[in-house]
Every structure is written in structure tokens, then in C-alpha cells.
Design an enzyme around this catalytic site. Structure first.
Site, mmCIF file in Angstrom:
data_model
loop_
_atom_site.group_PDB
_atom_site.id
_atom_site.type_symbol
_atom_site.label_atom_id
_atom_site.label_comp_id
_atom_site.label_asym_id
_atom_site.label_seq_id
_atom_site.Cartn_x
_atom_site.Cartn_y
_atom_site.Cartn_z
ATOM 1 N N TYR A 45 -0.988 2.239 -7.000
ATOM 2 C CA TYR A 45 0.239 2.954 -6.618
ATOM 3 C C TYR A 45 -0.036 3.910 -5.463
ATOM 4 C CZ TYR A 45 4.564 5.563 -6.826
ATOM 5 O OH TYR A 45 5.756 6.144 -6.493
ATOM 6 N N SER A 129 7.284 17.495 -4.494
ATOM 7 C CA SER A 129 8.185 16.340 -4.535
ATOM 8 C C SER A 129 9.298 16.544 -5.553
ATOM 9 C CB SER A 129 7.387 15.089 -4.914
ATOM 10 O OG SER A 129 8.255 14.021 -5.245
ATOM 11 N N TYR A 151 14.681 14.392 -2.608
ATOM 12 C CA TYR A 151 15.251 13.047 -2.523
ATOM 13 C C TYR A 151 16.721 13.215 -2.851
ATOM 14 C CZ TYR A 151 11.015 10.287 -2.066
ATOM 15 O OH TYR A 151 9.886 9.712 -1.595
ATOM 16 N N THR A 177 13.801 14.008 2.514
ATOM 17 C CA THR A 177 13.182 12.730 2.898
ATOM 18 C C THR A 177 14.258 11.663 3.007
ATOM 19 O OG1 THR A 177 11.115 13.314 1.826
ATOM 20 C CG2 THR A 177 11.492 10.976 2.221
ATOM 21 N N ARG A 186 6.440 -3.439 -2.505
ATOM 22 C CA ARG A 186 5.031 -3.038 -2.653
ATOM 23 C C ARG A 186 4.261 -4.025 -3.535
ATOM 24 N NH1 ARG A 186 6.019 3.506 -3.557
ATOM 25 N NH2 ARG A 186 7.084 3.819 -1.564
ATOM 26 N N LYS A 261 12.391 14.529 6.793
ATOM 27 C CA LYS A 261 11.103 13.814 6.818
ATOM 28 C C LYS A 261 11.345 12.315 6.801
ATOM 29 C CE LYS A 261 6.937 13.231 3.884
ATOM 30 N NZ LYS A 261 7.164 11.996 3.124
ATOM 31 N N HIS A 285 6.105 7.493 5.922
ATOM 32 C CA HIS A 285 5.842 7.502 4.481
ATOM 33 C C HIS A 285 4.500 6.826 4.168
ATOM 34 C CE1 HIS A 285 8.418 8.384 0.818
ATOM 35 N NE2 HIS A 285 7.396 7.811 0.243
ATOM 36 N N ARG A 288 4.480 3.044 3.316
ATOM 37 C CA ARG A 288 4.866 2.583 1.976
ATOM 38 C C ARG A 288 6.276 2.019 1.918
ATOM 39 N NH1 ARG A 288 1.668 4.892 -1.995
ATOM 40 N NH2 ARG A 288 3.315 5.360 -3.492
ATOM 41 N N ASP A 316 3.133 13.449 9.661
ATOM 42 C CA ASP A 316 2.195 12.874 8.689
ATOM 43 C C ASP A 316 2.123 11.368 8.826
ATOM 44 O OD1 ASP A 316 3.888 11.380 6.875
ATOM 45 O OD2 ASP A 316 4.155 13.134 5.591
ATOM 46 N N GLY A 318 -1.389 8.801 8.025
ATOM 47 C CA GLY A 318 -2.636 8.316 8.603
ATOM 48 C C GLY A 318 -3.663 9.383 8.908
ATOM 49 N N ARG A 320 -6.637 11.513 8.354
ATOM 50 C CA ARG A 320 -7.786 11.381 7.464
ATOM 51 C C ARG A 320 -8.884 12.389 7.748
ATOM 52 N NH1 ARG A 320 -4.346 9.398 5.335
ATOM 53 N NH2 ARG A 320 -3.972 7.235 4.754
ATOM 54 N N ARG A 340 -2.649 11.097 1.286
ATOM 55 C CA ARG A 340 -3.595 10.481 0.347
ATOM 56 C C ARG A 340 -4.933 11.222 0.196
ATOM 57 N NH1 ARG A 340 -0.832 5.729 2.649
ATOM 58 N NH2 ARG A 340 0.013 4.424 0.990
HETATM 59 C C1 LIG Z 1 1.411 8.139 -4.165
HETATM 60 C C2 LIG Z 1 2.364 8.642 -3.129
HETATM 61 C C3 LIG Z 1 3.570 9.206 -3.531
HETATM 62 C C4 LIG Z 1 4.444 9.719 -2.583
HETATM 63 N N1 LIG Z 1 5.581 10.346 -3.006
HETATM 64 C C5 LIG Z 1 6.390 10.924 -2.093
HETATM 65 C C6 LIG Z 1 7.494 11.690 -2.498
HETATM 66 O O1 LIG Z 1 7.737 11.875 -3.682
HETATM 67 N N2 LIG Z 1 8.289 12.220 -1.538
HETATM 68 C C7 LIG Z 1 8.044 12.048 -0.194
HETATM 69 O O2 LIG Z 1 8.792 12.540 0.652
HETATM 70 N N3 LIG Z 1 6.976 11.346 0.221
HETATM 71 C C8 LIG Z 1 6.143 10.795 -0.698
HETATM 72 N N4 LIG Z 1 5.030 10.137 -0.268
HETATM 73 C C9 LIG Z 1 4.736 10.057 1.183
HETATM 74 C C10 LIG Z 1 3.881 11.257 1.643
HETATM 75 O O3 LIG Z 1 4.603 12.445 1.607
HETATM 76 C C11 LIG Z 1 3.356 11.052 3.059
HETATM 77 O O4 LIG Z 1 4.431 10.779 3.929
HETATM 78 C C12 LIG Z 1 2.342 9.911 3.161
HETATM 79 O O5 LIG Z 1 1.449 9.977 2.073
HETATM 80 C C13 LIG Z 1 1.578 9.990 4.460
HETATM 81 O O6 LIG Z 1 0.710 8.909 4.591
HETATM 82 P P1 LIG Z 1 -0.876 9.018 4.324
HETATM 83 O O7 LIG Z 1 -1.045 9.495 2.924
HETATM 84 O O8 LIG Z 1 -1.375 7.614 4.481
HETATM 85 O O9 LIG Z 1 -1.435 9.941 5.339
HETATM 86 C C14 LIG Z 1 4.129 9.620 -1.215
HETATM 87 C C15 LIG Z 1 2.908 9.053 -0.812
HETATM 88 C C16 LIG Z 1 2.025 8.577 -1.744
HETATM 89 C C17 LIG Z 1 0.707 8.016 -1.282
HETATM 90 O O1 LIG Z 2 6.039 6.253 -4.090
HETATM 91 C C1 LIG Z 2 6.515 6.822 -3.108
HETATM 92 O O2 LIG Z 2 6.115 6.606 -1.968
HETATM 93 C C2 LIG Z 2 7.586 7.742 -3.261
HETATM 94 O O3 LIG Z 2 7.957 8.289 -2.281
HETATM 95 C C3 LIG Z 2 8.228 8.070 -4.509
HETATM 96 C C4 LIG Z 2 9.546 7.714 -4.684
HETATM 97 C C5 LIG Z 2 10.179 8.052 -5.871
HETATM 98 C C6 LIG Z 2 9.508 8.753 -6.824
HETATM 99 C C7 LIG Z 2 8.181 9.110 -6.614
HETATM 100 C C8 LIG Z 2 7.551 8.791 -5.445
#
Ligand SMILES: Cc1cc2nc3c(=O)[nH]c(=O)nc-3n(C[C@H](O)[C@H](O)[C@H](O)COP(=O)(O)O)c2cc1C
Ligand SMILES: O=C(O)C(=O)c1ccccc1
Length: 388
Positions: A45, A129, A151, A177, A186, A261, A285, A288, A316, A318, A320, A340
Site C-alpha cells: 500500500y 490527513s 479530502y 487535496t 493500484r 495539493k 500524489h 499513486r 512533493d 519523489g 528522497r 514515503r
Molecule cells: C501510503 C500513502 C498514503 C497517502 N495518503 C494521502 C492522504 O491521505 N492525503 C493526501 O493528500 N496525500 C496522501 N498521500 C500522498 C502524499 O501526501 C504525497 O503526495 C506523496 O507521498 C509524495 O510522493 P513520495 O512519497 O513518492 O515522495 C499518500 C501517500 C502515501 C505513500
Molecule cells: O492512498 C492514498 O494515496 C491516499 O491518498 C488515501 C486516500 C484515502 C484514504 C487514505 C489515503
């Protein structure tokens, strides 16, 4: 001026005294440690992205196409390397924030509390979040610097309730977002049949909300699988026709700065700025949502140019390492969200793991900025070129 760079001296000193580091400094190594600890569902995930994951790869690869231009001779710059930034009139000691990440209970039992402790210890704000595992009011008890990520639900009254709650609980900005009107395709999650929400995970902000509860016949039961509350959460998760009109209504609910965002286009950025948005987070994102989408870093310059000084542009997707942060700032980002990397720190060592990851990135930011002869706030397009 914060001295994040000193971390490096401490690491060498400890190692010389026989205390070898127990956590990796490199992102890929830390990710591999997290893979050993997490179950395959949660690991997939976090690590997974949309489709063939080309955008996720492109986000990281894009950084290799830019070259910093350090300066060795820099008369009068002996104090270069200040990491402080000003956002919406507030001074922050570092240019980092933690990106909002939902359902953290999959990663560590202390979820957002551990995140907030680890990040705030360094003066790094957390963006909480909407799909958090701990309600914002509970996190606020241990967090002193946090923003709230919304959200936008199908139900505007619920959106209003979230924004008012965040404002009352002490958030310093609201981040809407807009790239997740629904979850992307996915394959890693599909092949494991892994969708944490069906088990009621990531619902703490909803289940405790008076508007959300008023829509249910039964009390929401934490951890309940496919209950009425879970189905209502899924059914009302997003407004699939969000417009600048909706977003502008936030002004009636809060005086906080409002950011959007998930923007990767100059035309959309302009529309948002015309509607009075205070900030934009250039992001896809983490790849994703839309596979084959433009790498976030490649979208940054056009958004920066379109926005000018009418709003703050953050970045944001990428990032690292500390050098990546410096590249994004040279391309015009005022601050950078780390995603991440800290999630893997949390998985491996809770709050201490989050702190380790952010401290390592910040040390490299400061060292790199000093070697560039710049304070991070003064980085500019002159400090970076496309590689030939
Ligand atoms: C496991 C996971 C959950 C995420 N959940 C959210 C979220 O709840 N709300 C949101 O705006 N972005 C969410 N994101 C996106 C992150 O805020 C961010 O844009 C993204 O991780 C950036 O990419 P990177 O981790 O590869 O650098 C999530 C990302 C991951 C990896
Ligand atoms: O998984 C995600 O990328 C994400 O943004 C998300 C969306 C809904 C609930 C939790 C995370």
C-alpha cells in the site's frame, strides 16, 4: 539559525566511540528495512503506485536530470546554509513538512502521535490527513505544529465540520487535496485485495465527527468491517465535481491560509490563484493516482511561473534526499513535503525513525546549501541547470 548539519558530526563521533548507526541514511536501504517489518499488504500500500508505476519512477528519475551549480568562492557568505523559510507570514526553522499520509495504523501502532513527536522535535510541521488513524483533536494534544489536509467529502456540511474542527484544534493551514476524487488504479493493492478502509481503518476523523455521526442509524464501531459507518465513509469520501466555488467557501469557515495539493498544470494553478487560493502544492500524489502522469518536478517550473508572487508554491513527489530538496527549491518551491521516506522511518522505529529520516534530510539540505553558498530561501533558477 538551526544547526541541523551538526548531526553529521555526532554520527561520526558516536561511531568512533563504537556506537554504529542502527538506521540507514539512504532511502532505498530504509525502504528495504521497512519491507522486512511490515506485512505485504501494508508495505504494498505504501510503496505501490498507480498502474505500471511509471509516474512514481519518473518522479524520482526527474531529479537526476537537474544539476546544481555550487560556488566555492563566495565572499561574505560565511553564514550561508540557513534553512529557515517564511510561509504565510510565519517563520519556520526548516523548509520541510511531512506530506499527509492516511491509514498510518497499518505502519505503526502509535501512528500520527509518533509522526508528530518525531517531526515536531525538529521544528518540522506535520500535515495531518483527513484519513488519519487518530483524530486531529487527539494528535493536537501532542503536536505543536500541524496543518490539516482535507479530502473534500460529498457532503459539504462534513467538509465544513472538518475545517472548523481543524481550526479550533490549532491547525496553521488547510490543504485541500484535489487529485483524489477517487483512488487510482493500484495493481499491488488489487492483487493483494488490500483496501484498509473496508476494515474501518483511517476513519478516526469521520467516526468522531458530529455531522458524520448524524448521518448514521447505528453508532460507528472502530475496527468494524463493512459496517454501515464503513459504507457511509466510502460513499461520501469525495466530491467528484469539486470547483473553485466550493473551495472558496472555506473562507466562510476559517481564517487560515488555504492551499490546494495535487496541481501539475499552469492553467489549473492560475484558476486557483484567481480564485484567491493562498498556496499550491505541486504534486502528483507520489504517482499513486495517474500512471503516465507528468513527473511532479517537471511540472514545477511552469506552475511557479504561472503563479508568480500571488501564492506560495510548495512541492512533493519523489523527494528522497536533502539534495532533492535543494533542487526543488532552486526550481522555485518555497517548501517541500517529504512523503514515503518518513513513512518508512515510522515503520522501522516509530517517532525516533521519523526523526532520524527528517534529521538526515535536513542535515544534507544544510550542508548542500552552505556548499552552494546560499541560504535555502535564496536558492534560485541560477543555481540549477538541466543536465546536458
Ligand atoms: C501510503 C500513502 C498514503 C497517502 N495518503 C494521502 C492522504 O491521505 N492525503 C493526501 O493528500 N496525500 C496522501 N498521500 C500522498 C502524499 O501526501 C504525497 O503526495 C506523496 O507521498 C509524495 O510522493 P513520495 O512519497 O513518492 O515522495 C499518500 C501517500 C502515501 C505513500
Ligand atoms: O492512498 C492514498 O494515496 C491516499 O491518498 C488515501 C486516500 C484515502 C484514504 C487514505 C489515503
Amino acid at each position: 539559525m538551526s544547526d541541523y548539519a551538526r548531526y553529521q558530526d555526532g554520527v561520526y563521533a558516536d561511531a568512533t566511540n563504537g556506537a554504529l548507526p542502527h538506521l540507514p541514511y539512504d532511502h532505498d536501504e530504509l525502504r528495504d528495512r521497512a519491507r522486512e517489518i511490515l506485512d505485504p499488504g501494508p508495505f504494498g500500500y505504501v510503496e505501490g503506485s498507480a498502474g505500471r508505476e511509471r509516474t512514481a519512477d519518473a518522479n524520482v528519475e526527474a531529479f537526476s536530470r537537474y544539476a546544481l551549480r555550487p560556488r566555492g568562492l563566495r565572499p561574505g557568505a560565511e553564514n550561508a546554509g540557513d534553512t529557515g523559510v517564511t510561509l504565510f507570514g510565519e517563520r519556520y526553522p526548516s523548509p520541510l513538512l511531512t506530506a499527509p499520509v492516511g491509514v498510518l495504523e497499518q505502519v505503526h501502532p502509535e501512528s500520527e502521535r509518533a509522526l508528530a513527536r518525531g517531526a515536531n522535535a525538529l521544528g518540522v510541521p506535520v500535515v495531518l490527513s483527513t484519513a488519519a488513524s487518530t483524530s486531529m483533536e487527539e494528535v493536537a494534544e501532542v503536536a505543536d505544529s500541524w496543518w490539516y489536509q482535507l479530502y473534500w467529502p460529498g457532503d459539504d456540511e462534513l467538509a465544513e465540520s472538518f475545517v472548523r474542527r481543524a481550526t479550533a484544534a490549532g491547525a496553521r493551514a488547510i490543504v485541500v487535496t484535489t487529485d483524489t476524487s477517487r483512488l487510482g488504479w493500484r495493481p499491488r493493492d488489487l492483487s493483494q485485495g488490500h483496501l484498509p478502509f473496508l476494515r474501518g481503518q483511517g476513519t478516526a476523523n469521520y467516526y468522531g465527527d458530529p455531522v458524520f455521526r448524524s448521518r448514521l442509524k447505528e453508532e460507528p464501531e472502530p475496527g468494524g468491517v463493512l459496517t454501515e459507518a464503513v459504507l457511509h465513509f466510502l460513499g461520501s469520501f469525495s466530491n467528484r465535481a469539486l470547483s473553485t466555488d466550493n473551495i472558496a467557501r472555506i473562507r466562510e469557515w476559517t481564517d487560515l491560509p488555504v492551499l490546494v495539493k495535487g496541481v501539475v498544470r499552469a492553467d489549473e494553478a492560475e484558476e486557483l490563484v484567481d480564485a484567491g487560493i493562498d498556496g499550491i502544492v505541486v504534486s502528483n500524489h507520489g504517482g499513486r493516482q495517474v500512471d503516465a502522469a507528468v513527473a511532479a518536478l517537471d511540472a514545477l517550473p511552469e506552475v511557479v511561473e504561472a503563479v508568480g508572487d500571488r501564492a506560495e508554491v510548495l512541492f512533493d513527489s519523489g523527494v528522497r534526499s536533502g539534495a532533492d530538496v535543494v533542487v526543488a527549491m532552486a526550481l522555485g518551491a518555497k517548501a517541500v513535503l517529504v512523503g514515503r521516506p518518513w513513512v518508512y522511518g515510522l515503520a522501522v522505529d516509530g517517532a525516533a525513525g521519523v526523526e532520524h529520516v527528517l534529521r538526515s534530510i535536513l542535515a544534507e539540505v544544510q550542508i548542500t546549501a552552505e556548499l552552494m553558498g546560499r541560504d535555502v530561501a535564496d536558492l534560485s533558477a541560477d543555481d540549477v541547470r538541466r543536465r546536458p
